[in-house]
Write a protein that holds these residues in place. Structure first.
Motif, PDB file in Angstrom:
ATOM      1  N   ASP A  43       6.022  76.524  43.691  1.00  0.00           N
ATOM      2  CA  ASP A  43       6.855  77.368  44.547  1.00  0.00           C
ATOM      3  C   ASP A  43       7.752  76.527  45.441  1.00  0.00           C
ATOM      4  OD1 ASP A  43       5.767  79.650  43.465  1.00  0.00           O
ATOM      5  OD2 ASP A  43       4.251  79.889  45.032  1.00  0.00           O
ATOM      6  N   GLN A  44       7.224  75.428  45.946  1.00  0.00           N
ATOM      7  CA  GLN A  44       8.045  74.548  46.783  1.00  0.00           C
ATOM      8  C   GLN A  44       9.191  73.942  45.974  1.00  0.00           C
ATOM      9  OE1 GLN A  44       5.225  71.725  48.423  1.00  0.00           O
ATOM     10  NE2 GLN A  44       5.204  72.802  50.389  1.00  0.00           N
ATOM     11  N   ILE A  45       8.891  73.467  44.792  1.00  0.00           N
ATOM     12  CA  ILE A  45       9.917  72.836  43.959  1.00  0.00           C
ATOM     13  C   ILE A  45      11.023  73.831  43.620  1.00  0.00           C
ATOM     14  CG2 ILE A  45      10.366  71.872  41.664  1.00  0.00           C
ATOM     15  CD1 ILE A  45       7.574  70.558  41.846  1.00  0.00           C
ATOM     16  N   LEU A  46      10.646  75.015  43.164  1.00  0.00           N
ATOM     17  CA  LEU A  46      11.641  75.993  42.727  1.00  0.00           C
ATOM     18  C   LEU A  46      12.425  76.582  43.888  1.00  0.00           C
ATOM     19  CD1 LEU A  46       9.630  77.799  39.909  1.00  0.00           C
ATOM     20  CD2 LEU A  46      11.395  76.047  39.674  1.00  0.00           C
ATOM     21  N   SER A  47      11.934  76.428  45.093  1.00  0.00           N
ATOM     22  CA  SER A  47      12.692  76.923  46.249  1.00  0.00           C
ATOM     23  C   SER A  47      13.976  76.123  46.468  1.00  0.00           C
ATOM     24  CB  SER A  47      11.823  76.876  47.511  1.00  0.00           C
ATOM     25  OG  SER A  47      11.573  75.543  47.912  1.00  0.00           O
ATOM     26  N   PHE A  48      14.076  74.946  45.834  1.00  0.00           N
ATOM     27  CA  PHE A  48      15.262  74.101  45.990  1.00  0.00           C
ATOM     28  C   PHE A  48      16.201  74.185  44.774  1.00  0.00           C
ATOM     29  CE2 PHE A  48      12.014  72.073  48.652  1.00  0.00           C
ATOM     30  CZ  PHE A  48      12.683  72.014  49.862  1.00  0.00           C
ATOM     31  N   LYS A  49      15.969  75.135  43.879  1.00  0.00           N
ATOM     32  CA  LYS A  49      16.763  75.195  42.653  1.00  0.00           C
ATOM     33  C   LYS A  49      18.234  75.507  42.909  1.00  0.00           C
ATOM     34  CE  LYS A  49      15.269  79.966  41.764  1.00  0.00           C
ATOM     35  NZ  LYS A  49      16.546  80.622  42.019  1.00  0.00           N
ATOM     36  N   ASP A  50      18.543  76.166  44.023  1.00  0.00           N
ATOM     37  CA  ASP A  50      19.935  76.484  44.347  1.00  0.00           C
ATOM     38  C   ASP A  50      20.445  75.666  45.536  1.00  0.00           C
ATOM     39  OD1 ASP A  50      20.235  78.532  42.344  1.00  0.00           O
ATOM     40  OD2 ASP A  50      18.973  79.828  43.605  1.00  0.00           O
ATOM     41  N   HIS A  51      19.859  74.510  45.734  1.00  0.00           N
ATOM     42  CA  HIS A  51      20.270  73.650  46.850  1.00  0.00           C
ATOM     43  C   HIS A  51      21.729  73.229  46.689  1.00  0.00           C
ATOM     44  CE1 HIS A  51      20.223  70.211  49.655  1.00  0.00           C
ATOM     45  NE2 HIS A  51      19.193  70.812  50.216  1.00  0.00           N
ATOM     46  N   VAL A 111      15.269  69.298  40.265  1.00  0.00           N
ATOM     47  CA  VAL A 111      14.494  70.510  39.993  1.00  0.00           C
ATOM     48  C   VAL A 111      14.518  70.822  38.503  1.00  0.00           C
ATOM     49  CG1 VAL A 111      14.367  73.003  40.371  1.00  0.00           C
ATOM     50  CG2 VAL A 111      14.828  71.476  42.301  1.00  0.00           C
ATOM     51  N   VAL A 112      15.698  70.747  37.875  1.00  0.00           N
ATOM     52  CA  VAL A 112      15.808  71.022  36.435  1.00  0.00           C
ATOM     53  C   VAL A 112      14.922  70.064  35.642  1.00  0.00           C
ATOM     54  CG1 VAL A 112      17.380  70.971  34.458  1.00  0.00           C
ATOM     55  CG2 VAL A 112      18.105  72.031  36.603  1.00  0.00           C
ATOM     56  N   GLU A 113      14.937  68.799  35.991  1.00  0.00           N
ATOM     57  CA  GLU A 113      14.144  67.813  35.260  1.00  0.00           C
ATOM     58  C   GLU A 113      12.652  67.968  35.513  1.00  0.00           C
ATOM     59  OE1 GLU A 113      15.841  64.106  36.433  1.00  0.00           O
ATOM     60  OE2 GLU A 113      17.429  64.198  34.913  1.00  0.00           O
ATOM     61  N   LEU A 114      12.270  68.609  36.618  1.00  0.00           N
ATOM     62  CA  LEU A 114      10.859  68.830  36.915  1.00  0.00           C
ATOM     63  C   LEU A 114      10.289  70.029  36.169  1.00  0.00           C
ATOM     64  CD1 LEU A 114      10.350  68.058  40.696  1.00  0.00           C
ATOM     65  CD2 LEU A 114       8.689  67.589  38.901  1.00  0.00           C
ATOM     66  N   ILE A 115      11.112  70.960  35.753  1.00  0.00           N
ATOM     67  CA  ILE A 115      10.608  72.178  35.108  1.00  0.00           C
ATOM     68  C   ILE A 115       9.784  71.866  33.857  1.00  0.00           C
ATOM     69  CG2 ILE A 115      11.346  74.260  33.890  1.00  0.00           C
ATOM     70  CD1 ILE A 115      13.582  74.549  35.986  1.00  0.00           C
ATOM     71  N   PRO A 116      10.234  70.992  32.934  1.00  0.00           N
ATOM     72  CA  PRO A 116       9.371  70.664  31.794  1.00  0.00           C
ATOM     73  C   PRO A 116       8.062  69.992  32.209  1.00  0.00           C
ATOM     74  CG  PRO A 116      11.641  70.011  31.362  1.00  0.00           C
ATOM     75  CD  PRO A 116      11.568  70.364  32.806  1.00  0.00           C
ATOM     76  N   THR A 117       8.074  69.222  33.301  1.00  0.00           N
ATOM     77  CA  THR A 117       6.847  68.593  33.780  1.00  0.00           C
ATOM     78  C   THR A 117       5.848  69.639  34.235  1.00  0.00           C
ATOM     79  OG1 THR A 117       8.147  66.683  34.511  1.00  0.00           O
ATOM     80  CG2 THR A 117       5.921  66.886  35.387  1.00  0.00           C
ATOM     81  N   LEU A 118       6.327  70.662  34.935  1.00  0.00           N
ATOM     82  CA  LEU A 118       5.449  71.753  35.363  1.00  0.00           C
ATOM     83  C   LEU A 118       4.876  72.480  34.150  1.00  0.00           C
ATOM     84  CD1 LEU A 118       7.625  73.243  38.268  1.00  0.00           C
ATOM     85  CD2 LEU A 118       5.810  71.512  38.418  1.00  0.00           C
TER      86      LEU A 118
END
Length: 325
Positions: free
Chosen positions: A68-76, A85-92
């Motif tokens: 939730d913390q990571i995705l809260s910055f998707k529109d930073h 954030v985009v590169e972290l999505i596959p890691t999640l």
């Protein structure tokens, strides 16, 4: 050590500067990657299962909170933060398949598809979509229509300013083929012509091989398309010819190669010869019938793909790493 890195990442988010947020996101990524790697290594060795479980469990217990913390910055507003954030999505997705699919797949796919529609770092988004598909498999099926629509648009924009990387598109297609298999069939017939349009490249070669092996109904069409093209960019040349500013026109099968100002190679009949050769679809072929060694190798692999049940290893695509874990 895990607790210290986690605390530092939390502190960086509270600072709320682009640099601190970006550093915290990278810290979270390393925690997920390290936790999964340690669990994988220790599960196949004699190391203490208690230690293994405690290291993996550290981030597992915080998975929902950190996602939730990571995705809260998707529109930073900062593009570097958005890319992280985009590169972290596959890691999640890689760290916890079940929870990601249940709680975050729809949200993240809507975000990634929005990135593609808004022309925001489409190269990274295509790669992220491919890596997510590798983790969630058939759960990606509901999103195939918009994904393939974006792929088609990207292929049609090749060579234009702001177009996504051709390599990332082909890698995405290859990973989708591995993930959903024949569910991709109906989407690919129209795309094959676009994929072949500008000649064979290593990324296209890998994608075609993957499509032929994971979607057998496409194999005859791929073979037919490849027979109608010769991809002159892979013809054998020596070192000196690669450095010529103005190479001499060549004659191949009584056709003379013409290189227009735009750079695309075409063929015209030599004097006193027949009209240009037509491919399987009835349209004129852009290239002579002589084929490059790379194309011959590709057609050889497509003509005899290894069976799924055999012990032979299947060739896999080697996409640019987005660290899916």
């Amino acid at each position: 050590m895990f607790g210290m890195v986690y605390d530092q990442a939390q502190r960086g988010l509270r600072l709320n500067t682009p640099e601190a947020i970006h550093g915290s996101l990278l810290g979270y990524k390393e925690l997920f990657l390290e936790g999964k790697m340690v669990r994988t290594l220790c599960s196949s060795s004699s190391r203490s299962p208690t230690l293994t479980q405690s290291i993996f469990q550290f981030m597992h217990d915080r998975y929902t909170e950190v996602c939730d913390q990571i995705l809260s910055f998707k529109d930073h507003r900062d593009p570097l933060v958005r890319r992280a954030v985009v590169e972290l999505i596959p890691t999640l997705a890689s760290y916890n398949h079940a929870d990601f699919t249940a709680h975050y797949l729809h949200k993240t796919m809507l975000y990634l598809l929005g990135q593609l529609r808004n022309n925001r770092d489409r190269t990274t988004s295509f790669l992220a979509i491919g890596h997510v598909a590798m983790q969630v498999k058939s759960a990606m099926a509901p999103y195939l229509d918009p994904i393939l629509s974006s792929i088609k648009e990207g292929l049609m924009q090749r060579g234009k300013k702001g177009a996504p990387s051709e390599e990332s598109i082909f890698q995405c297609i290859g990973m989708l083929a591995q993930s959903v298999g024949q569910a991709l069939t109906k989407h690919m017939h129209e795309l094959l012509d676009l994929m072949f349009a500008y000649g064979l490249s290593p990324a296209l070669e890998t994608a075609l091989t993957q499509l032929g092996r994971d979607i057998p109904p496409l194999l005859p069409e791929i073979q037919g398309e490849s027979m109608g093209h010769s991809f002159p960019c892979f013809e054998d040349t020596d070192a000196s010819s690669r450095h010529r500013a103005h190479p001499e026109p060549r004659i191949a099968n009584n056709r003379r190669r013409v290189v227009p100002a735009g750079g695309r190679t075409s063929e015209v009949p030599a004097p006193g010869t027949d009209a240009p050769v037509r491919g399987r679809s009835g349209r004129e072929s852009d290239c002579p019938r002589s084929r490059s060694p790379r194309l011959v190798q590709l057609q050889g692999r497509l003509s005899s793909p290894p069976s799924r049940g055999s012990g032979r290893s299947r060739r896999r695509a080697q996409p640019r790493r987005v660290h899916p874990g």
